[in-house]
Design a protein around this motif. Sequence first.
Motif, PDB file in Angstrom:
ATOM      1  N   PRO A   1      -4.579   2.886  -8.611  1.00 21.74           N
ATOM      2  CA  PRO A   1      -5.627   2.587  -8.349  1.00 21.74           C
ATOM      3  C   PRO A   1      -6.816   1.754  -7.893  1.00 21.74           C
ATOM      4  O   PRO A   1      -7.381   2.004  -7.250  1.00 21.74           O
ATOM      5  N   ARG A   2      -5.483   0.299  -7.174  1.00 19.11           N
ATOM      6  CA  ARG A   2      -6.067  -0.914  -7.109  1.00 19.11           C
ATOM      7  C   ARG A   2      -6.145  -1.132  -5.489  1.00 19.11           C
ATOM      8  O   ARG A   2      -5.993  -2.503  -4.591  1.00 19.11           O
ATOM      9  N   LEU A   3      -5.552   0.298  -4.867  1.00 17.63           N
ATOM     10  CA  LEU A   3      -5.393  -0.217  -3.061  1.00 17.63           C
ATOM     11  C   LEU A   3      -6.387  -0.784  -2.597  1.00 17.63           C
ATOM     12  O   LEU A   3      -7.416   0.390  -2.942  1.00 17.63           O
ATOM     13  N   SER A   4      -6.734  -1.586  -1.996  1.00 15.36           N
ATOM     14  CA  SER A   4      -7.455  -0.973  -1.123  1.00 15.36           C
ATOM     15  C   SER A   4      -8.049  -0.707   0.290  1.00 15.36           C
ATOM     16  O   SER A   4      -7.041   0.336   0.255  1.00 15.36           O
ATOM     17  N   PRO A   5      -8.921  -0.424   0.709  1.00  9.50           N
ATOM     18  CA  PRO A   5      -9.554   0.344   1.717  1.00  9.50           C
ATOM     19  C   PRO A   5      -8.515   0.238   2.774  1.00  9.50           C
ATOM     20  O   PRO A   5      -7.652   2.058   3.478  1.00  9.50           O
ATOM     21  N   GLY A   6      -8.091  -0.716   3.417  1.00  6.29           N
ATOM     22  CA  GLY A   6      -6.975  -0.841   4.485  1.00  6.29           C
ATOM     23  C   GLY A   6      -5.689  -0.753   4.085  1.00  6.29           C
ATOM     24  O   GLY A   6      -4.670   0.372   4.918  1.00  6.29           O
ATOM     25  N   GLN A   7      -5.674  -1.234   2.406  1.00  2.00           N
ATOM     26  CA  GLN A   7      -3.650  -0.296   2.133  1.00  2.00           C
ATOM     27  C   GLN A   7      -3.839   1.023   1.698  1.00  2.00           C
ATOM     28  O   GLN A   7      -2.746   2.001   2.158  1.00  2.00           O
ATOM     29  N   ARG A   8      -5.163   1.620   1.894  1.00  4.37           N
ATOM     30  CA  ARG A   8      -5.298   3.579   1.804  1.00  4.37           C
ATOM     31  C   ARG A   8      -5.234   4.171   3.114  1.00  4.37           C
ATOM     32  O   ARG A   8      -4.430   5.104   2.897  1.00  4.37           O
ATOM     33  N   ARG A   9      -5.643   3.261   3.371  1.00  2.42           N
ATOM     34  CA  ARG A   9      -5.456   3.177   5.352  1.00  2.42           C
ATOM     35  C   ARG A   9      -3.955   3.627   5.797  1.00  2.42           C
ATOM     36  O   ARG A   9      -3.322   4.865   6.095  1.00  2.42           O
ATOM     37  N   ILE A  10      -3.124   2.563   5.448  1.00  2.00           N
ATOM     38  CA  ILE A  10      -2.104   2.383   5.827  1.00  2.00           C
ATOM     39  C   ILE A  10      -0.834   3.640   4.632  1.00  2.00           C
ATOM     40  O   ILE A  10       0.113   4.587   5.152  1.00  2.00           O
ATOM     41  N   ALA A  11      -1.411   4.061   3.628  1.00  2.00           N
ATOM     42  CA  ALA A  11      -1.475   5.181   2.537  1.00  2.00           C
ATOM     43  C   ALA A  11      -1.117   6.629   3.272  1.00  2.00           C
ATOM     44  O   ALA A  11      -0.651   7.601   3.588  1.00  2.00           O
ATOM     45  N   GLN A  12      -2.379   6.712   3.791  1.00  2.00           N
ATOM     46  CA  GLN A  12      -2.823   7.976   4.776  1.00  2.00           C
ATOM     47  C   GLN A  12      -1.793   8.295   5.552  1.00  2.00           C
ATOM     48  O   GLN A  12      -1.329   9.095   6.102  1.00  2.00           O
ATOM     49  N   TYR A  13      -1.363   6.965   6.426  1.00  2.00           N
ATOM     50  CA  TYR A  13      -0.842   7.381   7.888  1.00  2.00           C
ATOM     51  C   TYR A  13       0.174   7.772   7.282  1.00  2.00           C
ATOM     52  O   TYR A  13       1.248   8.600   8.121  1.00  2.00           O
TER      53      TYR A  13
END
Length: 308
Positions: free
Chosen positions: A38-50
């Motif tokens: 739940p606490r992933l930053s926007p940049g970390q969410r971009r990594i996850a999505q990629y």
Amino acid sequence: MPSPQQARAQASAITSAKAGQESELSPTAQLRALFDRPRLSPGQRRIAQYLIEHITEAAFLSITDLADRVGVSQPSVTRFASAVGFSGYPALREKLQSITLGTRPGGGAGPAEEPRGNELQAAVDAEIENLENLRRDLADTDRVIEVGRALSASTPLTVLGLRISVSLAEYFAYAARRIHPDVRLVTLGGSVAYDALLQSREAGGTWVLAFSMPRHAQETLTAVRVARSAGLKVALITDLALGPLVDEADVTFATGTGSRLVFDSYAAPGVMCAALLQAMTDADPERTQARLEDYEQVADEHHFFLRD
């Protein structure tokens, strides 16, 4: 004598089961579970999505290459690995590789792929893969059964699909009206959607089924937020595993879409629709039977259909 549709409704009821090895999750589902923080930053969410969208290739990238592809710094990749429970990027990459290789027979590299044929055949191959992934995800039927019951009990039930997602929403609403007494279809955004959602809640509705396919519309996100603020719960069918739409939904069914041709194809989302419709019929079989019988009588009386 039940109609073919009635017979299918009776014969194909979903049973709750986790079927041994068949319950193996698809690579996409495994990554969604792995990155569900739940606490992933926007940049970390971009990594996850990629990583989710490019798992086969991304699992073998160096930390430098991954950072360049996503547009973040190498320390950001390291922090992401730590945020999702790994000692560092090498440990995360090893896990990604095991997920990727685990999708092949015997867990190894396997034989070379057969020629994929022309572009149309390749598009069909991609959809077959989407359906295979969905099949793995549906090995555990409990979530589909639970959401089907909730949608069945929501009166009215609102179905939302804007722009390219209209066709899926219309299909679902058309079928759902055969088995549900009050289905309201919303295919326009802005104030029209706002009014419809508020009226649905005031009339006693509790759930919205929303569709969001690429390209994802800002007005869909706005409508979902309006639904939530009005007190409606949202079930979402989309190709996204992460992002603001997923964050706003109460439950998400992420299914792959075919993207090999100029316009996307929706084999897996279509099957997901049918699965939820089946779960709705199972939730109230007596109502389902009565409504289908009434509809068949009217259809015969007014000659709705050709006799094939």
